[in-house]
Write a protein that holds these residues in place. Structure first.
Motif, PDB file in Angstrom:
ATOM      1  N   UNK A  22       0.817  -1.209   0.000  1.00  0.00           N
ATOM      2  CA  UNK A  22       0.000   0.000   0.000  1.00  0.00           C
ATOM      3  C   UNK A  22       0.851   1.259   0.000  1.00  0.00           C
ATOM      4  N   UNK A  23       0.387   2.260  -0.730  1.00  0.00           N
ATOM      5  CA  UNK A  23       0.910   3.619  -0.598  1.00  0.00           C
ATOM      6  C   UNK A  23      -0.026   4.357   0.343  1.00  0.00           C
ATOM      7  N   UNK A  24       0.533   4.935   1.412  1.00  0.00           N
ATOM      8  CA  UNK A  24      -0.300   5.618   2.407  1.00  0.00           C
ATOM      9  C   UNK A  24       0.565   6.557   3.225  1.00  0.00           C
ATOM     10  N   UNK A  25      -0.079   7.410   4.012  1.00  0.00           N
ATOM     11  CA  UNK A  25       0.647   8.443   4.759  1.00  0.00           C
ATOM     12  C   UNK A  25       1.121   7.964   6.129  1.00  0.00           C
ATOM     13  N   UNK A  26       0.347   7.083   6.777  1.00  0.00           N
ATOM     14  CA  UNK A  26       0.665   6.645   8.148  1.00  0.00           C
ATOM     15  C   UNK A  26       0.981   5.153   8.117  1.00  0.00           C
ATOM     16  N   UNK A  27       2.214   4.753   8.407  1.00  0.00           N
ATOM     17  CA  UNK A  27       2.634   3.368   8.166  1.00  0.00           C
ATOM     18  C   UNK A  27       2.273   2.333   9.223  1.00  0.00           C
TER      19      UNK A  27
END
Length: 209
Positions: free
Chosen positions: A58-63
């Motif tokens: 996934x590409x996302x802001x909060x890992x």
């Protein structure tokens, strides 16, 4: 002698099983929009980089953190669960937890999506967007007020509505019991994005939000 050899045999067997599992779970490079919920129930938008029945990147802001449980809602695939296995510069990878039947369903849907992309086929509107039989809805705004509206059509990730009241972009609201926000205005109505994508299991003309 046999006791001393067994750990090595076990390790070799485990490695072979992992290799076989990777081969069986062929990854499909495809971008699907969705949302994910971390263990503390925080939710964020995401997009897939690649996915197989056994894992997703996934590409996302909060890992999140390695080993953390995560629930993912993706367009076309619905609800998935798993554990964060790797943290990446722009997101994370998840090892999916699913029954054999669920993995088969994911594999079939991924095959369809990959074939559609490679053949340049148009979106299948029967699956992408429906016009509910029950089109009259009530919008409940953040201040508690209610506004009548009519559903024009619905997708897994959002809806278009005919509405006399122009609502600002990013306004939070409820359509029935479904939380969403305004993402676009057009003449005589607006488009909203659902807080969580709808489940494909309930996605047809009988849909009630």
């Amino acid at each position: 002698m046999s006791h001393a050899a067994s750990p090595a045999i076990s390790r070799a067997g485990l490695l072979a099983a992992r290799v076989a599992d990777r081969r069986r779970h062929h990854r499909v490079a495809i971008a699907l929009l969705g949302r994910y919920m971390l263990a503390d129930r925080r939710e964020y938008p995401c997009q897939t980089v690649d996915i197989s029945p056994g894992g997703v990147r996934l590409v996302c802001a909060v890992p999140g953190e390695i080993g953390e449980r995560v629930v993912i809602y993706l367009e076309h695939l619905g609800r998935l669960e798993g554990t964060i296995s790797r943290i990446l510069p722009d997101g994370f990878a998840v090892a999916l937890s699913a029954t054999p039947h669920k993995r088969e369903k994911i594999a079939s849907q991924l095959t369809w999506l990959a074939n559609r992309a490679s053949l340049g086929l148009p979106e299948d509107r029967r699956h992408e967007r429906v016009v509910p039989r029950q089109s009259a809805v009530t919008l409940r705004l953040d201040d508690g007020s209610e506004v009548p509206a009519r559903l024009i059509d619905v997708s897994l990730s959002g809806a278009a509505l005919a509405c006399d009241l122009p609502l600002p972009v990013d306004s939070p609201l409820l359509i029935g019991r479904t939380a969403c926000r305004v993402v676009r205005q057009f003449k005589g109505g607006l488009a909203v994005e659902f807080r969580l994508p709808l489940s494909p299991d309930r996605f047809d003309e009988n849909l009630v939000l």
